[in-house]
Design a protein around this motif. Structure first.
Motif, PDB file in Angstrom:
ATOM      1  N   ILE A 133       0.848  -1.044  -0.237  1.00 55.50           N
ATOM      2  CA  ILE A 133      -0.006  -0.032  -0.063  1.00 55.50           C
ATOM      3  C   ILE A 133       0.883   1.339  -0.012  1.00 55.50           C
ATOM      4  CG2 ILE A 133      -1.595   1.169   1.402  1.00 55.50           C
ATOM      5  CD1 ILE A 133      -2.677  -1.411   2.263  1.00 55.50           C
ATOM      6  N   VAL A 134       1.961   1.212   0.790  1.00 53.26           N
ATOM      7  CA  VAL A 134       2.783   2.471   1.005  1.00 53.26           C
ATOM      8  C   VAL A 134       3.707   2.391  -0.274  1.00 53.26           C
ATOM      9  CG1 VAL A 134       4.245   3.720   2.680  1.00 53.26           C
ATOM     10  CG2 VAL A 134       2.221   2.549   3.509  1.00 53.26           C
ATOM     11  N   ARG A 135       4.477   1.453  -0.228  1.00 58.76           N
ATOM     12  CA  ARG A 135       5.645   1.896  -1.335  1.00 58.76           C
ATOM     13  C   ARG A 135       5.076   1.458  -2.393  1.00 58.76           C
ATOM     14  NH1 ARG A 135       9.038   4.610   1.510  1.00 58.76           N
ATOM     15  NH2 ARG A 135       9.504   3.723   3.778  1.00 58.76           N
ATOM     16  N   LEU A 136       4.241   0.331  -2.721  1.00 60.42           N
ATOM     17  CA  LEU A 136       4.017   0.220  -4.335  1.00 60.42           C
ATOM     18  C   LEU A 136       2.846   0.979  -4.727  1.00 60.42           C
ATOM     19  CD1 LEU A 136       4.881  -3.502  -4.256  1.00 60.42           C
ATOM     20  CD2 LEU A 136       6.142  -1.726  -4.709  1.00 60.42           C
ATOM     21  N   ARG A 137       2.155   1.377  -3.848  1.00 58.37           N
ATOM     22  CA  ARG A 137       0.963   2.587  -4.137  1.00 58.37           C
ATOM     23  C   ARG A 137      -0.396   1.550  -4.781  1.00 58.37           C
ATOM     24  NH1 ARG A 137       2.084   6.824  -1.534  1.00 58.37           N
ATOM     25  NH2 ARG A 137       4.241   7.475  -1.847  1.00 58.37           N
ATOM     26  N   VAL A 138      -0.368   0.238  -4.127  1.00 59.93           N
ATOM     27  CA  VAL A 138      -1.558  -0.274  -4.633  1.00 59.93           C
ATOM     28  C   VAL A 138      -2.698   0.067  -3.504  1.00 59.93           C
ATOM     29  CG1 VAL A 138      -2.477  -2.871  -4.772  1.00 59.93           C
ATOM     30  CG2 VAL A 138      -0.079  -2.312  -5.224  1.00 59.93           C
ATOM     31  N   PRO A 139      -3.910   0.493  -4.317  1.00 61.09           N
ATOM     32  CA  PRO A 139      -4.961   0.547  -3.435  1.00 61.09           C
ATOM     33  C   PRO A 139      -5.132  -0.153  -2.191  1.00 61.09           C
ATOM     34  CG  PRO A 139      -5.582   1.157  -5.543  1.00 61.09           C
ATOM     35  CD  PRO A 139      -4.268   0.111  -5.642  1.00 61.09           C
ATOM     36  N   ASP A 140      -5.514   0.259  -1.035  1.00 61.60           N
ATOM     37  CA  ASP A 140      -5.764  -0.557   0.260  1.00 61.60           C
ATOM     38  C   ASP A 140      -6.750  -1.991   0.247  1.00 61.60           C
ATOM     39  OD1 ASP A 140      -7.714   1.105   0.151  1.00 61.60           O
ATOM     40  OD2 ASP A 140      -7.594   1.570   2.317  1.00 61.60           O
ATOM     41  N   LEU A 141      -7.793  -1.408  -0.568  1.00 63.07           N
ATOM     42  CA  LEU A 141      -8.796  -2.507  -0.871  1.00 63.07           C
ATOM     43  C   LEU A 141      -8.036  -3.620  -1.676  1.00 63.07           C
ATOM     44  CD1 LEU A 141     -11.975  -0.509  -1.183  1.00 63.07           C
ATOM     45  CD2 LEU A 141     -11.163  -1.992   0.761  1.00 63.07           C
ATOM     46  N   LEU A 142      -7.472  -3.441  -2.873  1.00 66.81           N
ATOM     47  CA  LEU A 142      -6.977  -4.469  -3.688  1.00 66.81           C
ATOM     48  C   LEU A 142      -5.871  -5.157  -2.901  1.00 66.81           C
ATOM     49  CD1 LEU A 142      -6.992  -2.256  -7.157  1.00 66.81           C
ATOM     50  CD2 LEU A 142      -8.610  -3.956  -6.374  1.00 66.81           C
ATOM     51  N   ALA A 143      -4.964  -4.450  -2.380  1.00 69.63           N
ATOM     52  CA  ALA A 143      -3.858  -5.101  -1.858  1.00 69.63           C
ATOM     53  C   ALA A 143      -4.397  -6.068  -0.619  1.00 69.63           C
ATOM     54  CB  ALA A 143      -2.763  -4.093  -0.960  1.00 69.63           C
ATOM     55  N   THR A 144      -5.114  -5.705   0.296  1.00 69.34           N
ATOM     56  CA  THR A 144      -5.559  -6.638   1.278  1.00 69.34           C
ATOM     57  C   THR A 144      -6.499  -7.806   0.814  1.00 69.34           C
ATOM     58  OG1 THR A 144      -7.369  -5.091   1.929  1.00 69.34           O
ATOM     59  CG2 THR A 144      -5.171  -4.846   3.057  1.00 69.34           C
ATOM     60  N   LEU A 145      -7.335  -7.459  -0.210  1.00 69.12           N
ATOM     61  CA  LEU A 145      -8.012  -8.248  -1.001  1.00 69.12           C
ATOM     62  C   LEU A 145      -7.328  -9.516  -1.584  1.00 69.12           C
ATOM     63  CD1 LEU A 145     -10.858  -9.384  -2.048  1.00 69.12           C
ATOM     64  CD2 LEU A 145     -10.688  -8.103  -3.855  1.00 69.12           C
ATOM     65  N   ALA A 146      -5.982  -9.332  -2.109  1.00 63.45           N
ATOM     66  CA  ALA A 146      -5.096  -9.975  -2.744  1.00 63.45           C
ATOM     67  C   ALA A 146      -4.473 -11.120  -1.772  1.00 63.45           C
ATOM     68  CB  ALA A 146      -4.156  -9.433  -3.648  1.00 63.45           C
ATOM     69  N   MET A 147      -4.180 -10.187  -0.810  1.00 68.00           N
ATOM     70  CA  MET A 147      -3.622 -11.132   0.551  1.00 68.00           C
ATOM     71  C   MET A 147      -4.588 -12.048   1.103  1.00 68.00           C
ATOM     72  SD  MET A 147      -0.932 -11.675   2.465  1.00 68.00           S
ATOM     73  CE  MET A 147       0.155 -10.164   1.823  1.00 68.00           C
ATOM     74  N   MET A 148      -5.980 -11.773   1.356  1.00 72.28           N
ATOM     75  CA  MET A 148      -7.124 -12.676   1.623  1.00 72.28           C
ATOM     76  C   MET A 148      -6.880 -13.749   0.845  1.00 72.28           C
ATOM     77  SD  MET A 148     -11.041 -11.670   2.063  1.00 72.28           S
ATOM     78  CE  MET A 148     -11.472 -11.893   0.168  1.00 72.28           C
ATOM     79  N   PHE A 149      -7.074 -13.668  -0.515  1.00 77.13           N
ATOM     80  CA  PHE A 149      -7.107 -14.787  -1.497  1.00 77.13           C
ATOM     81  C   PHE A 149      -5.844 -15.587  -1.211  1.00 77.13           C
ATOM     82  CE2 PHE A 149     -10.086 -12.199  -3.639  1.00 77.13           C
ATOM     83  CZ  PHE A 149     -11.300 -13.289  -3.638  1.00 77.13           C
ATOM     84  N   LEU A 150      -4.664 -15.079  -1.087  1.00 77.78           N
ATOM     85  CA  LEU A 150      -3.425 -15.733  -1.047  1.00 77.78           C
ATOM     86  C   LEU A 150      -3.492 -16.523   0.288  1.00 77.78           C
ATOM     87  CD1 LEU A 150       0.257 -14.248  -1.787  1.00 77.78           C
ATOM     88  CD2 LEU A 150      -0.205 -15.518   0.427  1.00 77.78           C
ATOM     89  N   LEU A 151      -3.744 -15.850   1.375  1.00 77.19           N
ATOM     90  CA  LEU A 151      -3.753 -16.505   2.723  1.00 77.19           C
ATOM     91  C   LEU A 151      -4.793 -17.746   2.771  1.00 77.19           C
ATOM     92  CD1 LEU A 151      -3.191 -13.691   5.201  1.00 77.19           C
ATOM     93  CD2 LEU A 151      -1.570 -15.445   4.392  1.00 77.19           C
ATOM     94  N   SER A 152      -5.995 -17.628   1.880  1.00 82.16           N
ATOM     95  CA  SER A 152      -7.104 -18.529   1.952  1.00 82.16           C
ATOM     96  C   SER A 152      -6.401 -19.722   1.352  1.00 82.16           C
ATOM     97  CB  SER A 152      -8.223 -18.060   1.498  1.00 82.16           C
ATOM     98  OG  SER A 152      -8.870 -16.930   2.101  1.00 82.16           O
ATOM     99  N   GLY A 153      -5.524 -19.838   0.384  1.00 85.68           N
ATOM    100  CA  GLY A 153      -5.179 -20.807  -0.227  1.00 85.68           C
ATOM    101  C   GLY A 153      -4.039 -21.401   0.532  1.00 85.68           C
ATOM    102  N   LEU A 154      -2.888 -20.306   0.779  1.00 85.34           N
ATOM    103  CA  LEU A 154      -1.698 -20.853   1.444  1.00 85.34           C
ATOM    104  C   LEU A 154      -1.959 -21.791   2.799  1.00 85.34           C
ATOM    105  CD1 LEU A 154       1.308 -20.816   1.575  1.00 85.34           C
ATOM    106  CD2 LEU A 154       0.980 -18.684   2.831  1.00 85.34           C
TER     107      LEU A 154
END
Length: 350
Positions: A133-154
């Protein structure tokens, strides 16, 4: 020709009548106390309909049930304060349940090694979110949504999608020989003096610490300033990047704490755990906006919001309300509370 006494007219204009004052007072009461009024009415109503509801044991079970939601909601609240939003918090909690179970069942860790490891895991996920979010400027909703899917599978990969319990057969065919540390299980099952659950104590401690941090320290003021006007906060000399990073690290660590409580309560790594935690935590945090008419993220409001939802669901369960009606009733009551806070209370001020 009729003349107008200007002084009398000005006095009449400047001094509102008693009815206007009464309306404004009623509006202020509704705005500040709508959630508390409805909470009190629910307690009385459920207590009359089912006397066992107001038993101290049941009330403590309500607090124990909402403790995880309140802890996760506190993390959501901190990210809301900096103008962000953490959609990954439920997935972090669920992954923490699996991580804690895997550490004890497969790696044979004890509680004193497992708890710091899982908390560090959650904090690391929060740090990764912050980098996105801070360094790569990814919108917070998109960044945390991607993390949600990543962890759900991991969380499913190490056990090939199976829940973790004693005697787990690993994907390579070997059998895990570890077990849950009895000390770890006390986190979710022990009650001080047979009344106060450890999880409720943790919830209270988290709320108090974050209340002091956000409401009584310079860091807390800067967190809210970042959410209110990030550019102005940066120009004033504060590091908004560090403040946002702090918020997401706190959110991740609290999500892991919630996962630890769940794992200690159920005594297994359930792959379905954490399914509804995100929405419940977000609901508690947003209800907190209406508490005391603060209309901003606040930790104590989030705690009240979690208790509000917990009391409602527990009361409906004790009255044997069909499970398929509970979400509707919960939504209707929440709409009523918010309408009193934002709508009727403001109209009475006019």
């Amino acid at each position: 020709m009729t003349t107008i006494d200007d002084s009398a007219l000005s006095r009449e204009t400047a001094a509102p009548d008693g009815n206007s004052k009464d309306r404004r007072s009623a509006g202020a009461v509704l705005r500040s106390g709508a959630v508390f009024i409805l909470l009190g009415l629910m307690l009385v109503g459920f207590g009359v309909a089912e006397p066992a509801f107001i038993n101290i044991g049941n009330l403590m079970s309500v607090l124990q049930a909402v403790s995880v939601v309140a802890i996760l909601g506190a993390g959501v609240t901190v990210t809301l304060a900096v103008g962000g939003f953490d959609l990954s918090i439920g997935a972090v909690a669920a992954s923490s349940v699996m991580a804690a179970s895997y550490a004890m069942i497969v790696w044979q860790f004890d509680a004193f090694a497992t708890v710091p490891l899982v908390l560090a895991f959650g904090a690391t996920i929060g740090l990764i979110n912050a980098v996105l979010i801070v360094r790569l400027r990814v919108p917070d909703l998109l960044a945390t949504l991607a993390m949600m899917f990543l962890l759900s599978g991991l969380q499913l990969i190490p056990t090939a999608g199976r829940s973790i319990s004693a005697g787990l057969v690993l994907p390579d065919g070997s059998k895990a020989v570890g077990a849950f540390d009895p000390v770890f299980l006390l986190i979710g099952r022990y009650s001080f003096l047979g009344t106060l659950p450890v999880s409720v104590l943790l919830m209270t401690l988290v709320a108090l610490v974050l209340y002091v941090l956000t409401e009584r320290t310079r860091i807390g003021r800067l967190l809210f300033a970042t959410g209110g006007n990030e550019v102005a906060t940066r120009l004033a000399g504060a590091s908004t990047a560090r403040l946002k990073t702090l918020a997401y690290v706190i959110s991740g660590a609290l999500a892991s704490l919630g996962g630890i409580v769940i794992a200690a309560r159920v005594g297994r790594g359930d792959v379905s755990s954490g399914g509804s935690l995100l929405m419940d935590a977000v609901a508690a945090a947003l209800i907190g906006f209406a508490v005391l008419n603060l209309r901003r993220p606040n930790v104590l409001g989030t705690l009240v919001g979690a208790v509000f939802v917990g009391v409602l669901l527990n009361g409906l369960t004790m009255l044997n309300a069909p499970y398929y009606t509970q979400d509707f009733v919960k939504g209707a009551v929440l709409v009523g509370a918010l309408a009193l806070t934002y709508g009727l209370g403001r109209n009475l001020d006019r």
